[in-house]
Design a protein around this motif. Structure first.
Motif, short mmCIF file in Angstrom:
data_model
loop_
_atom_site.label_atom_id
_atom_site.label_comp_id
_atom_site.label_asym_id
_atom_site.label_seq_id
_atom_site.Cartn_x
_atom_site.Cartn_y
_atom_site.Cartn_z
N ASP A 22 11.62 -5.63 -14.30
CA ASP A 22 10.54 -4.73 -13.86
C ASP A 22 10.00 -5.10 -12.49
N SER A 50 12.40 1.35 -8.68
CA SER A 50 11.31 0.39 -8.76
C SER A 50 10.44 0.42 -7.51
N HIS A 118 12.02 2.45 -19.31
CA HIS A 118 10.91 1.75 -18.67
C HIS A 118 9.61 2.47 -19.03
#
Length: 207
Positions: A22, A50, A118
């Motif tokens: 992450d 990201s 996610h």
């Protein structure tokens, strides 16, 4: 336990050892190195969207290459916020996952076989229990959720049960998830661990 890959048709005693990256590919690469020394094989799920790292940066791409060369698999960490809609239909999800897979394969230069979500609680992604989504093994499939004992360090604490306790219980099939950014050389509070990853990237860019 034998360390299995997502998609293995395994009947022996095994573990799906997984990392959702992450915040820091640098922490992931260090973890991959430690695991390789211990004979451990994992799947590293990378997010091509990201906000905290860019897989297109040469230094980050080098870290991804190190992860793959250590013998680990690369998967797609699909970000629900890739769409402005929080509710997905099957057709739109298939289209988006396929597009993200192609993007990730281009960035890392490797074929991708599995997908994890996610922040799935921010959408309805957990409703999709199919074995595969857009041809990728679904880490949140109904079969995996029913057939495997699961533990995760999401948000910096053990959810459900602490992983050491789960391992000691001796289940036949384990699905274990850790996030590399939570694991630092010395103990830190969760916000400090994220700041460590963010500031490391900032200082590297300033240099």
């Amino acid at each position: 336990y034998r360390f299995a890959s997502f998609g293995d048709q395994a009947i022996d005693r095994h573990v799906l050892w997984r990392h959702d990256v992450d915040a820091s590919v640098h922490r992931a690469a260090r973890l991959a190195e430690i695991e390789a020394e211990a004979g451990v094989r994992a799947t590293y799920f990378l997010n091509p969207r990201s906000d905290l790292y860019s897989l297109a940066e040469p230094t980050v791409a080098d870290k991804v290459r190190l992860i793959a060369e250590a013998g680990h698999d690369i998967g797609l960490h699909f970000d629900a916020t890739v769409s402005r809609n929080s509710t997905w239909a099957h057709a739109s999800l298939e289209t988006s996952v396929n597009a993200e897979r192609k993007l990730l394969e281009t960035l890392v230069g490797k074929p991708i076989a599995a997908v994890s979500w996610h922040n799935p609680e921010q959408s309805n992604l957990l409703e999709f229990g199919a074995e595969k989504i857009a041809g990728l093994v679904n880490a949140y499939s109904e079969r995996l959720r029913q057939s495997y004992v699961y533990a995760s360090d999401s948000n910096g604490y053990w959810r459900f049960k602490p992983m050491p306790n789960v391992i000691v219980e001796g289940h036949e099939r384990l699905h274990l998830l850790t996030h590399p950014e939570w694991w630092t050389p010395s103990p830190m509070h969760a916000p400090q661990r994220l700041d460590r990853a963010r500031m490391g990237r900032l200082l590297a860019n300033l240099r």
